[in-house]
Scaffold this motif. Structure first.
Motif, PDB file in Angstrom:
ATOM      1  N   LYS A 108      92.234 116.521  36.460  1.00 46.31           N
ATOM      2  CA  LYS A 108      92.887 116.031  37.674  1.00 46.31           C
ATOM      3  C   LYS A 108      94.210 115.336  37.342  1.00 46.31           C
ATOM      4  N   ASN A 109      94.723 115.585  36.128  1.00 44.81           N
ATOM      5  CA  ASN A 109      95.998 115.037  35.654  1.00 44.81           C
ATOM      6  C   ASN A 109      96.009 113.508  35.567  1.00 44.81           C
ATOM      7  N   LYS A 110      94.885 112.935  35.232  1.00 45.07           N
ATOM      8  CA  LYS A 110      94.799 111.482  35.042  1.00 45.07           C
ATOM      9  C   LYS A 110      95.093 111.153  33.585  1.00 45.07           C
ATOM     10  N   ASN A 111      95.854 110.091  33.369  1.00 44.07           N
ATOM     11  CA  ASN A 111      96.045 109.559  32.030  1.00 44.07           C
ATOM     12  C   ASN A 111      94.893 108.605  31.764  1.00 44.07           C
ATOM     13  N   ILE A 112      94.241 108.770  30.650  1.00 38.24           N
ATOM     14  CA  ILE A 112      93.068 107.972  30.333  1.00 38.24           C
ATOM     15  C   ILE A 112      93.345 107.130  29.092  1.00 38.24           C
TER      16      ILE A 112
ATOM     17  N   LEU B 276      78.418 111.985  24.809  1.00 35.22           N
ATOM     18  CA  LEU B 276      78.744 113.373  25.154  1.00 35.22           C
ATOM     19  C   LEU B 276      78.990 113.523  26.653  1.00 35.22           C
ATOM     20  N   GLU B 277      78.186 112.848  27.468  1.00 29.41           N
ATOM     21  CA  GLU B 277      78.385 112.875  28.922  1.00 29.41           C
ATOM     22  C   GLU B 277      79.694 112.165  29.302  1.00 29.41           C
ATOM     23  N   PHE B 278      79.977 111.069  28.631  1.00 27.21           N
ATOM     24  CA  PHE B 278      81.223 110.331  28.857  1.00 27.21           C
ATOM     25  C   PHE B 278      82.429 111.236  28.571  1.00 27.21           C
ATOM     26  N   ALA B 279      82.368 111.982  27.485  1.00 26.04           N
ATOM     27  CA  ALA B 279      83.462 112.903  27.139  1.00 26.04           C
ATOM     28  C   ALA B 279      83.646 113.964  28.224  1.00 26.04           C
ATOM     29  N   LYS B 280      82.548 114.436  28.808  1.00 21.79           N
ATOM     30  CA  LYS B 280      82.646 115.399  29.917  1.00 21.79           C
ATOM     31  C   LYS B 280      83.347 114.755  31.119  1.00 21.79           C
ATOM     32  N   ASP B 281      83.009 113.490  31.400  1.00 21.14           N
ATOM     33  CA  ASP B 281      83.660 112.778  32.513  1.00 21.14           C
ATOM     34  C   ASP B 281      85.158 112.623  32.264  1.00 21.14           C
ATOM     35  N   ILE B 282      85.515 112.309  31.034  1.00 19.96           N
ATOM     36  CA  ILE B 282      86.935 112.161  30.686  1.00 19.96           C
ATOM     37  C   ILE B 282      87.656 113.498  30.851  1.00 19.96           C
ATOM     38  N   LYS B 283      87.017 114.572  30.441  1.00 22.05           N
ATOM     39  CA  LYS B 283      87.619 115.903  30.597  1.00 22.05           C
ATOM     40  C   LYS B 283      87.858 116.210  32.075  1.00 22.05           C
ATOM     41  N   ALA B 284      86.888 115.876  32.922  1.00 21.38           N
ATOM     42  CA  ALA B 284      87.033 116.123  34.363  1.00 21.38           C
ATOM     43  C   ALA B 284      88.204 115.323  34.930  1.00 21.38           C
ATOM     44  N   LEU B 285      88.369 114.086  34.496  1.00 25.51           N
ATOM     45  CA  LEU B 285      89.492 113.273  34.957  1.00 25.51           C
ATOM     46  C   LEU B 285      90.826 113.828  34.454  1.00 25.51           C
ATOM     47  N   ARG B 286      90.846 114.310  33.236  1.00 26.11           N
ATOM     48  CA  ARG B 286      92.077 114.899  32.684  1.00 26.11           C
ATOM     49  C   ARG B 286      92.466 116.174  33.426  1.00 26.11           C
TER      50      ARG B 286
END
Length: 146
Positions: free
Chosen positions: A47-51, A35-45
């Protein structure tokens, strides 16, 4: 500091998740971490990052689902267990990332796999069959990050 600079300057970020981040040695899913990892991915997205997420864990989750240990599996058995676990992994990711309203449609089954969907009762039947009769032909499902 150098890592942060690379992260800020990168358009695409590839994240590799090992099995031990998804499930512990007692077969307990690390839901809080995911769940924390998903929050980190959302924060990167944001910032317009492709993950791109590359994940292990299919065999470990398959072992959990089938209630077997990984230690003595032969390659064909590992592939069968992975096919069961892949479905579990995709469902887990779907649940965790839905919490952050992130679509995980880039995770797809092997295009050569003739079955395009797996109903719960069919998956239970497959699980029971593997437990009772062993494996006749491996079922393979892979993650395609494109």
């Amino acid at each position: 500091m150098l890592f942060k600079m690379y992260l800020e300057n990168s358009k695409t970020i590839i994240v590799k998740i090992g099995s031990s981040l998804i499930i512990d040695d007692k077969k307990v899913i690390r839901k809080k971490w995911l769940l924390e990892f998903a929050k980190d991915i959302k924060a990167l997205r944001k910032k317009n990052k492709n993950i791109i997420i590359v994940s292990s864990g299919a065999i470990a989750l398959g072992c959990k689902k089938l209630n077997i240990t990984k230690k003595k599996l032969k390659i064909d058995q590992s592939q069968a267990v992975a096919s069961v676990g892949q479905i579990e992994l995709m469902n887990l990711f779907k649940e965790v990332f839905a919490n952050q309203k992130i679509n995980i449609s880039q995770i797809a089954p092997n295009p050569l796999q003739p079955r395009k969907s797996f109903k719960d009762d069919e998956l239970k039947e497959l699980t029971s069959s593997i437990k009772n009769q062993g494996l006749n032909q491996p079922k393979i499902v892979t993650i395609n990050s494109k």
